[in-house]
Design a protein around this motif. Structure first.
Motif, mmCIF file in Angstrom:
data_model
loop_
_atom_site.group_PDB
_atom_site.id
_atom_site.type_symbol
_atom_site.label_atom_id
_atom_site.label_comp_id
_atom_site.label_asym_id
_atom_site.label_seq_id
_atom_site.Cartn_x
_atom_site.Cartn_y
_atom_site.Cartn_z
ATOM 1 N N ARG A 106 0.833 -1.211 0.000
ATOM 2 C CA ARG A 106 0.000 0.000 0.000
ATOM 3 C C ARG A 106 0.866 1.259 0.000
ATOM 4 N NH1 ARG A 106 -5.085 1.013 4.148
ATOM 5 N NH2 ARG A 106 -5.672 3.085 3.371
ATOM 6 N N ARG A 109 2.229 1.820 -3.420
ATOM 7 C CA ARG A 109 1.184 2.348 -4.294
ATOM 8 C C ARG A 109 0.988 3.851 -4.045
ATOM 9 N NH1 ARG A 109 -3.515 -0.046 -6.252
ATOM 10 N NH2 ARG A 109 -2.185 -1.846 -6.757
ATOM 11 N N SER A 115 5.015 -1.937 -6.927
ATOM 12 C CA SER A 115 4.596 -2.739 -5.776
ATOM 13 C C SER A 115 4.537 -4.203 -6.198
ATOM 14 C CB SER A 115 3.219 -2.260 -5.296
ATOM 15 O OG SER A 115 2.732 -3.079 -4.266
ATOM 16 N N TYR A 131 -3.074 -4.120 -3.291
ATOM 17 C CA TYR A 131 -2.130 -3.041 -3.599
ATOM 18 C C TYR A 131 -0.920 -3.526 -4.395
ATOM 19 C CZ TYR A 131 -4.994 -0.830 -0.051
ATOM 20 O OH TYR A 131 -6.059 -0.337 0.668
#
Length: 269
Positions: A106, A109, A115, A131
């Motif tokens: 996350r 991102r 990611s 994510y």
């Protein structure tokens, strides 16, 4: 879940490829069930991983508990660490699951960084977190573990359980034996890791199972900015950790050399 339901779940679950590989050998003439065939599948997993990750660039792998919920302060800290590293130009790699892994993806991102989630087949469901941009799902733990190391410049180890500890000590062993170089291993959260470090210093070290130089391979931090600066430094200064790593490797070499000399002497008696 009652005992009947648990029993039914155990009977109905599909064995994983790791489980099949590690099972006792049985007389079986079906080639698709032999270890020889599994070698080909393992090769395929390596090829898939290499192809998917070949262009990730500078990357950091983040480990930690899958059991940490999104409302835990540690989750947000992991998001912040990953975002800060992403803004510094690093790809973030995790195991692709929930908890700290999700937080790491996350944060990447949020930073607009790549990611990566390297998921693993388990006897129970583990969904890839939402994510992840680049995902690879592995059947075999050892293939996945190699990918987590191969494409990373450093490890950040957040509080976690057996899986996290497994990755921690594997990384330490790789650095200690010179298999990986210029590779910072950062324990994030000094309060959580203090008990482990005390045990290493007060029990394992006096028992001569490790050396003081081995403990020096670990970096402990509670600062997001410090973690970023340490990893940036190691990326652009290949000699920064060289002395610390060489000291641990030299102790290991001397210990093994003494053992070899003793074995040769005993063989001549």
């Amino acid at each position: 879940m009652d005992n009947t339901t648990r029993g039914r779940a155990r009977r109905n679950r599909r064995p994983t490829e790791d489980e099949r590989l590690l099972a006792r050998p049985r007389a079986n003439t079906d080639f698709l069930s032999t270890d020889t065939w599994r070698v080909l599948r393992i090769m395929g997993e390596f090829v898939d991983g290499f192809e998917a990750l070949a262009d990730v660039g500078p990357a950091v792998t983040i480990f930690g508990s899958a059991r940490i919920p999104a409302d835990d302060p540690l989750y947000q800290t992991a998001v912040d660490v990953a975002r800060t590293l992403g803004e510094a130009g690093f790809t973030i790699i995790t195991g692709g699951g929930p908890g700290i892994m999700e937080a790491g993806n996350r944060g990447a991102r949020e930073a607009g960084a790549r990611s990566v989630g390297l998921n693993i087949e388990l006897p129970f469901e583990q969904h890839l977190n939402p994510y992840v941009d680049t995902s690879v799902t592995f059947r075999y733990f050892f293939v996945r573990k190699m990918m987590l190391v191969k494409y990373a410049q450093a490890f950040i180890i957040f509080p976690g359980g057996f899986g996290t500890l497994d990755e921690l000590f594997e990384a330490l062993t790789l650095v200690q034996t010179g298999k990986v170089r210029n590779f910072p291993i950062i324990l994030f959260g000094s309060a959580y890791w203090s008990g482990l470090l005390t045990w290493l210093r007060e029990t394992v070290l006096p028992a001569r199972k490790i050396a003081a130089a081995d403990i020096d391979l670990l970096i402990v931090s509670d600062s997001i900015e410090e973690v970023r600066d340490l990893i940036v430094r190691s990326t652009y200064d290949a000699q920064w950790r060289a002395g610390t790593e060489a000291a641990a490797q030299e102790v290991t070499r001397r210990v093994l050399a003494r053992r070899s000399d003793r074995d040769e002497t005993s063989g001549n008696d």
